[in-house]
Scaffold this motif. Structure first.
Motif, PDB file in Angstrom:
ATOM      1  N   LEU A 143      37.643  34.956  44.822  1.00  0.00           N
ATOM      2  CA  LEU A 143      38.962  34.319  44.829  1.00  0.00           C
ATOM      3  C   LEU A 143      39.820  34.932  43.727  1.00  0.00           C
ATOM      4  N   ILE A 144      41.064  35.240  44.035  1.00  0.00           N
ATOM      5  CA  ILE A 144      41.994  35.809  43.064  1.00  0.00           C
ATOM      6  C   ILE A 144      43.016  34.748  42.669  1.00  0.00           C
ATOM      7  N   PHE A 153      32.299  29.809  43.692  1.00  0.00           N
ATOM      8  CA  PHE A 153      31.943  31.208  43.939  1.00  0.00           C
ATOM      9  C   PHE A 153      32.773  32.082  43.009  1.00  0.00           C
ATOM     10  N   PRO A 154      32.502  33.382  42.947  1.00  0.00           N
ATOM     11  CA  PRO A 154      33.181  34.232  41.963  1.00  0.00           C
ATOM     12  C   PRO A 154      34.702  34.235  42.102  1.00  0.00           C
ATOM     13  N   ALA A 298      39.943  44.361  39.485  1.00  0.00           N
ATOM     14  CA  ALA A 298      38.742  43.644  39.057  1.00  0.00           C
ATOM     15  C   ALA A 298      38.128  42.865  40.214  1.00  0.00           C
ATOM     16  N   ALA A 299      38.969  42.238  41.034  1.00  0.00           N
ATOM     17  CA  ALA A 299      38.466  41.446  42.159  1.00  0.00           C
ATOM     18  C   ALA A 299      37.782  42.333  43.189  1.00  0.00           C
ATOM     19  N   ALA A 300      38.398  43.487  43.480  1.00  0.00           N
ATOM     20  CA  ALA A 300      37.810  44.404  44.464  1.00  0.00           C
ATOM     21  C   ALA A 300      36.455  44.917  43.983  1.00  0.00           C
ATOM     22  N   ALA A 314      28.803  40.364  38.041  1.00  0.00           N
ATOM     23  CA  ALA A 314      29.294  39.289  37.180  1.00  0.00           C
ATOM     24  C   ALA A 314      29.634  38.061  38.014  1.00  0.00           C
ATOM     25  N   ALA A 315      29.625  36.904  37.369  1.00  0.00           N
ATOM     26  CA  ALA A 315      29.985  35.671  38.072  1.00  0.00           C
ATOM     27  C   ALA A 315      31.484  35.642  38.340  1.00  0.00           C
ATOM     28  N   SER A 316      32.286  35.875  37.302  1.00  0.00           N
ATOM     29  CA  SER A 316      33.740  35.815  37.425  1.00  0.00           C
ATOM     30  C   SER A 316      34.359  36.612  36.282  1.00  0.00           C
ATOM     31  N   ARG A 317      35.701  36.780  36.335  1.00  0.00           N
ATOM     32  CA  ARG A 317      36.390  37.489  35.261  1.00  0.00           C
ATOM     33  C   ARG A 317      37.719  36.810  34.954  1.00  0.00           C
ATOM     34  N   ILE A 318      38.052  36.752  33.677  1.00  0.00           N
ATOM     35  CA  ILE A 318      39.343  36.244  33.219  1.00  0.00           C
ATOM     36  C   ILE A 318      40.064  37.396  32.533  1.00  0.00           C
TER      37      ILE A 318
END
Length: 335
Positions: A143-144, A153-154, A298-300, A314-318
């Motif tokens: 999700l963006i 989910f990520p 980053a999402a791609a 990775a789980a997610s990114r900020i």
């Protein structure tokens, strides 16, 4: 218990083997039979296991991207996604939910047919529960910029709260003590975060913002213009405006120009996002830069890690926001 392949077979009046062959695209199947199976899948809202389908059919080297109606707002994200996927040898399939439930059923059919290996989502309203179900069925999803809450989910998001605080600190450093805030929709998480960061930064400076100076908006040019006009007509005193996105800030500039207020001498204006429009307003707009291209890249890359089942995924990114200073808050220097 969820809908099974047996349920789909019974509903369509075919064997489970036939349903499996339709899902996996294997073998020659009568077109009418394929249509019956696809209709059964849509009517039952069947979500097949993406993991099982991937095993059966292999990679499509294609990623789906689900976008809301106002996709143009996210053009920077989309272009970055395209560039990143292309460099990795993947294609992109754009999807939307402009037709509501019909669009979601169509999405379900595309997942069932394994039209793509994973899904990028700029969350359309009302679709999070359905998207979560797809993820729980093992479809890789990222999700963006989640606007409501952290999903299961990520995701890739930005620092909306810190962005609001950055706007406040800049105005405070410029000597602005009476801000007017034009927010985004109240239900959006980003709206609450941007407002919270802004209000807290002013509170830390010993300044409580007058409730009359917080106006709930909708991210639109016209409503923001009207909000500023009403504030001026009601005698609300303000020396600055923080608008929660750049089109709103452009509406603020229009209202101030029409009222004969000089920008930034009389009123300083800060927007949010740093879309292309921000460079072309008069004066050019100081804004909080939301890193759209970085978020798309980053999402791609994050999605591809999950598609490839990388153990290091990775789980997610900020990704942090940043302040971009232009003429709407800073007087030009005299020669």
């Amino acid at each position: 218990m969820g809908v099974t392949i047996g349920d789909v077979a019974a509903h369509a009046g075919v064997s489970k083997t036939t349903v499996s062959r339709v899902l996996n695209g294997k073998g020659e199947i009568n077109k009418n039979t394929v249509l019956k199976v696809q209709q059964a899948i849509a009517e039952l809202d069947y979500v097949p296991s993406a993991r099982a389908l991937a095993f059966a059919r292999g990679s499509t080297r294609t990623v789906g991207m689900l976008v809301p109606d106002l996709a143009w707002v996210y053009s920077g994200i989309v272009q970055s996604v395209v560039d990143t996927l292309e460099a990795e040898g993947f294609g992109l399939r754009m999807l939307s939910v402009s037709r509501g439930e019909e669009s979601l059923r169509s999405l379900g059919l595309k997942v069932a047919a394994k039209s793509f290996d994973g899904l990028l989502v700029i969350e359309p309203e009302g679709a999070l529960e359905y998207i979560t179900a797809l993820h729980e069925a093992s479809l890789p999803i990222v999700l963006i910029d989640d606007r409501f809450r952290r999903p299961g989910f990520p995701f890739v998001a930005t620092t909306n709260r810190e962005g609001g605080a950055q706007a406040a600190r800049h105005l405070l450093e410029s000597g602005r003590r009476r801000p007017l805030v034009i927010t985004g929709p109240e239900a959006y998480g980003c709206t609450r975060d941007r407002l919270g960061g802004f209000v807290d930064a002013y509170a830390a400076a010993g300044i409580e913002i007058d409730p009359r100076c917080i106006v709930w908006g909708d991210f639109q040019f016209e409503s923001s213009r009207c909000s500023v006009e009403r504030a001026l007509a009601d005698g609300v005193e303000f020396d600055s405006v923080f608008a929660h996105n750049d089109p709103s800030a452009a509406g603020v500039l229009a209202a101030l120009h029409a009222a004969g207020r000089e920008i930034p001498r009389d009123v300083a204006v800060v927007g949010f996002d740093d879309v292309e429009l921000a460079s072309y307003t008069y004066p050019a707009l100081t804004t909080i830069r939301q890193p759209m291209r970085e978020m798309g890249e980053a999402a791609a890359l994050l999605l591809l890690e999950h598609v490839r089942r990388s153990p290091e995924a990775a789980a997610s990114r900020i990704i942090p926001t940043s302040l971009v200073i232009r003429g709407s808050t800073q007087q030009p220097h005299s020669p």
